[in-house]
Scaffold this motif. Structure first.
Motif, PDB file in Angstrom:
ATOM      1  N   PHE A 120       0.846  -1.194   0.000  1.00 21.27           N
ATOM      2  CA  PHE A 120       0.000   0.000   0.000  1.00 21.27           C
ATOM      3  C   PHE A 120       0.881   1.243   0.000  1.00 21.27           C
ATOM      4  CE2 PHE A 120       0.566  -1.426   4.370  1.00 21.27           C
ATOM      5  CZ  PHE A 120       1.022  -0.283   5.012  1.00 21.27           C
ATOM      6  N   SER A 121       0.249   2.385  -0.259  1.00 25.12           N
ATOM      7  CA  SER A 121       0.921   3.687  -0.243  1.00 25.12           C
ATOM      8  C   SER A 121       0.281   4.566   0.810  1.00 25.12           C
ATOM      9  CB  SER A 121       0.830   4.367  -1.611  1.00 25.12           C
ATOM     10  OG  SER A 121       1.488   3.611  -2.599  1.00 25.12           O
ATOM     11  N   LEU A 122       1.079   5.425   1.420  1.00 16.79           N
ATOM     12  CA  LEU A 122       0.612   6.398   2.396  1.00 16.79           C
ATOM     13  C   LEU A 122       0.722   7.786   1.767  1.00 16.79           C
ATOM     14  CD1 LEU A 122       2.471   4.943   5.512  1.00 16.79           C
ATOM     15  CD2 LEU A 122       0.051   4.664   4.947  1.00 16.79           C
ATOM     16  N   LEU A 123      -0.403   8.480   1.705  1.00 14.73           N
ATOM     17  CA  LEU A 123      -0.463   9.787   1.041  1.00 14.73           C
ATOM     18  C   LEU A 123      -0.744  10.877   2.058  1.00 14.73           C
ATOM     19  CD1 LEU A 123      -2.583   8.760  -2.082  1.00 14.73           C
ATOM     20  CD2 LEU A 123      -0.092   8.820  -1.855  1.00 14.73           C
ATOM     21  N   GLY A 124      -0.131  12.022   1.883  1.00 15.02           N
ATOM     22  CA  GLY A 124      -0.349  13.144   2.794  1.00 15.02           C
ATOM     23  C   GLY A 124       0.699  14.224   2.646  1.00 15.02           C
ATOM     24  N   HIS A 125       1.933  13.840   2.359  1.00 11.91           N
ATOM     25  CA  HIS A 125       2.978  14.839   2.144  1.00 11.91           C
ATOM     26  C   HIS A 125       2.707  15.610   0.851  1.00 11.91           C
ATOM     27  CE1 HIS A 125       5.757  14.385   5.421  1.00 11.91           C
ATOM     28  NE2 HIS A 125       5.823  13.071   5.269  1.00 11.91           N
ATOM     29  N   LEU A 126       3.130  16.863   0.831  1.00 12.67           N
ATOM     30  CA  LEU A 126       2.855  17.757  -0.288  1.00 12.67           C
ATOM     31  C   LEU A 126       4.100  18.103  -1.087  1.00 12.67           C
ATOM     32  CD1 LEU A 126       0.468  20.174   1.656  1.00 12.67           C
ATOM     33  CD2 LEU A 126      -0.150  18.164   0.289  1.00 12.67           C
ATOM     34  N   ASP A 127       5.203  17.441  -0.796  1.00 15.58           N
ATOM     35  CA  ASP A 127       6.451  17.694  -1.521  1.00 15.58           C
ATOM     36  C   ASP A 127       7.342  16.458  -1.393  1.00 15.58           C
ATOM     37  OD1 ASP A 127       8.449  18.992  -2.966  1.00 15.58           O
ATOM     38  OD2 ASP A 127       8.166  20.900  -1.916  1.00 15.58           O
TER      39      ASP A 127
ATOM     40  N   ARG B 221       6.024  13.604   9.509  1.00 18.99           N
ATOM     41  CA  ARG B 221       4.786  12.873   9.783  1.00 18.99           C
ATOM     42  C   ARG B 221       5.107  11.521  10.408  1.00 18.99           C
ATOM     43  NH1 ARG B 221      -0.223  14.258   6.829  1.00 18.99           N
ATOM     44  NH2 ARG B 221       0.064  16.355   5.989  1.00 18.99           N
ATOM     45  N   ILE B 222       4.245  11.130  11.334  1.00 15.48           N
ATOM     46  CA  ILE B 222       4.330   9.792  11.925  1.00 15.48           C
ATOM     47  C   ILE B 222       3.063   9.043  11.528  1.00 15.48           C
ATOM     48  CG2 ILE B 222       4.498   8.460  14.057  1.00 15.48           C
ATOM     49  CD1 ILE B 222       5.979  10.820  15.297  1.00 15.48           C
ATOM     50  N   TRP B 223       3.259   7.857  10.987  1.00 13.07           N
ATOM     51  CA  TRP B 223       2.180   7.052  10.435  1.00 13.07           C
ATOM     52  C   TRP B 223       2.069   5.745  11.205  1.00 13.07           C
ATOM     53  CZ3 TRP B 223       0.294   9.331   5.765  1.00 13.07           C
ATOM     54  CH2 TRP B 223       1.129  10.313   5.210  1.00 13.07           C
ATOM     55  N   ASN B 224       0.850   5.244  11.351  1.00 15.28           N
ATOM     56  CA  ASN B 224       0.627   3.878  11.824  1.00 15.28           C
ATOM     57  C   ASN B 224       0.459   3.009  10.578  1.00 15.28           C
ATOM     58  OD1 ASN B 224      -0.709   1.415  12.651  1.00 15.28           O
ATOM     59  ND2 ASN B 224      -1.120   2.393  14.611  1.00 15.28           N
ATOM     60  N   TRP B 225       1.462   2.145  10.310  1.00 10.32           N
ATOM     61  CA  TRP B 225       1.394   1.375   9.068  1.00 10.32           C
ATOM     62  C   TRP B 225       0.399   0.227   9.146  1.00 10.32           C
ATOM     63  CZ3 TRP B 225       2.744  -3.722   9.529  1.00 10.32           C
ATOM     64  CH2 TRP B 225       3.618  -4.090  10.556  1.00 10.32           C
ATOM     65  N   GLN B 226      -0.053  -0.126  10.353  1.00 11.13           N
ATOM     66  CA  GLN B 226      -1.075  -1.174  10.458  1.00 11.13           C
ATOM     67  C   GLN B 226      -2.463  -0.612  10.134  1.00 11.13           C
ATOM     68  OE1 GLN B 226      -0.464  -2.777  14.404  1.00 11.13           O
ATOM     69  NE2 GLN B 226       1.024  -4.282  13.682  1.00 11.13           N
ATOM     70  N   SER B 227      -2.779   0.556  10.694  1.00  7.49           N
ATOM     71  CA  SER B 227      -4.068   1.184  10.368  1.00  7.49           C
ATOM     72  C   SER B 227      -3.985   2.036   9.102  1.00  7.49           C
ATOM     73  CB  SER B 227      -4.539   2.052  11.532  1.00  7.49           C
ATOM     74  OG  SER B 227      -3.637   3.128  11.750  1.00  7.49           O
ATOM     75  N   ARG B 228      -2.776   2.296   8.621  1.00  9.60           N
ATOM     76  CA  ARG B 228      -2.513   3.055   7.397  1.00  9.60           C
ATOM     77  C   ARG B 228      -2.971   4.503   7.513  1.00  9.60           C
ATOM     78  NH1 ARG B 228      -3.894  -1.529   2.701  1.00  9.60           N
ATOM     79  NH2 ARG B 228      -2.952  -3.268   3.846  1.00  9.60           N
ATOM     80  N   ASN B 229      -2.823   5.076   8.725  1.00  8.06           N
ATOM     81  CA  ASN B 229      -3.218   6.458   8.973  1.00  8.06           C
ATOM     82  C   ASN B 229      -2.032   7.286   9.423  1.00  8.06           C
ATOM     83  OD1 ASN B 229      -5.998   6.162   8.454  1.00  8.06           O
ATOM     84  ND2 ASN B 229      -6.340   5.340  10.513  1.00  8.06           N
TER      85      ASN B 229
END
Length: 372
Positions: free
Chosen positions: A87-94, A118-126
């Motif tokens: 999966f991919s995590l989206l949110g950064h703008l640059d 940013r700190i992400w939870n890779w299990q919940s993907r948030n």
């Protein structure tokens, strides 16, 4: 320095060692991620889904996963056994500069040119927290191995230490699911309140490219475009500059503490890797390349191995020989241990020589020896 393995490729921007297998990941400026077996010298796999350079890469310490971050603003989590992106995590703008798994929690920390961490939870993907405060590109962000801390380096000429202790305690009750969406929007717009700046380290005269925690001591090392490597110390209430290591002739790209020795290793766009004695604050080794600028370093967490990425590939190396230099002549072994010559002389004394075996008589009874 002893080079153990070397590759030729596009510019290497990210490197990561596997903690147990003889593997190293290299993320390239052309968008490819390579998985190498540095012991056998073979390319095991390649992953090519990012659009543009991939600057950050990291193995998970336990799971068969690795994470990458690229100039396409995407963080991708991969399973190397399945040989695909999960999966991919989206949110950064640059552009995303670095990515790293937390050693215990299901978290990823990422640093970006959008001036946030940013700190992400890779299990919940948030995304669970946005760390705002830098006012220029954030060049790297790293978790502390044991403490609830993150260190970041930015082109705003500062190093920041963030307290993320509240993230560990944070939990969402089952009835609060509907409250998560507006809270997530708030975090994305204004930054989450779960991480706070603990220290701002000022001392570099130009943008800071890298900052790393010491694995066991309350120390931080940083490298910057002012060509300097700085050593910092911290306690519960403050952090301060200890010393400056000078010697590089161009921007310092990356700097790290050695995992097992009191050494600092740095590399630079001046085409050198330099090794510094942490206690004496002096340079002890230098490796030079003729044409290639260095961009990234990786230190193996378990064994005496390092890796460095440059304009035309990467190299895996040791700082010193671990096996002693030795020579054998009949009757003696000469070995050199840390400038101490050890001589082992083998004497063929008669009482040490076993008697020759006698052939068994064909009429002798057969004896069976059973283990007790």
């Amino acid at each position: 320095m002893l080079t153990k393995f070397e590759t030729k490729s596009n510019r290497v921007k990210g490197l990561a060692f596997h903690s147990r297998r003889p593997w190293v990941l290299a993320s390239l400026h052309n968008g490819v991620v390579q998985l190498w077996d540095y012991r056998m010298g073979t390319l095991l796999d390649r992953f090519d889904e990012h659009d543009g350079p991939v600057r950050g890469v990291c193995f998970h310490p336990v799971q068969p996963l690795f994470v990458t971050g690229g100039d396409d603003y995407k963080i991708k989590v991969w399973n190397y056994k399945l040989r695909r992106c999960l999966f991919s995590l989206l949110g950064h703008l640059d552009y995303i500069r670095t990515v790293q798994f937390h050693p215990e929690h299901p978290w990823i920390v990422s640093a970006s040119d959008d001036q946030t961490i940013r700190i992400w939870n890779w299990q919940s993907r948030n995304c669970i927290s946005v760390l705002t405060g830098h006012n220029h590109y954030v060049m790297c962000a790293n978790f502390h191995v044991k403490e609830d801390l993150v260190v970041s380096a930015s082109l705003d000429q500062t190093v920041r230490v963030w307290d993320i202790g509240s993230l560990r305690k944070k939990s969402v009750a089952p009835g609060d699911e509907m409250m998560r969406i507006p809270q997530q929007m708030n975090n994305d717009l204004f930054g989450g309140g779960d991480a706070v700046v603990k220290y701002v380290l000022e001392g570099h005269d130009r943008g800071v490219n890298w900052a790393s925690f010491h694995p066991t001591l309350p120390l931080i090392v940083s490298g910057a475009d002012d060509r300097q490597v700085k050593l910092w110390r911290m306690n519960d209430t403050k952090a301060w500059e200890v010393d400056t290591l000078r010697g590089h002739m161009n921007n310092v790209s990356c700097v790290m503490f050695h995992a097992r020795q009191d050494l600092i290793v740095s590399n630079s766009e001046d085409k050198t890797i330099r090794v510094w004695d942490m206690s004496k604050r002096t340079g002890v080794q230098t490796l030079r390349r003729e044409h290639d600028r260095f961009w990234i370093l990786a230190v193996h967490p378990e064994v005496n191995l390092l890796a460095a990425g440059h304009d035309t590939g990467m190299l895996v190396f040791k700082l010193e020989r671990e096996r002693p230099v030795y020579s054998y002549v009949p009757g003696a072994l000469f070995a050199l241990f840390a400038l101490l010559l050890l001589v082992l002389i083998f004497l063929a004394l008669p009482f040490l020589v076993p008697p020759p075996l006698q052939p068994a008589s064909p009429t002798a009874p057969v004896q069976a020896f059973l283990p007790l």
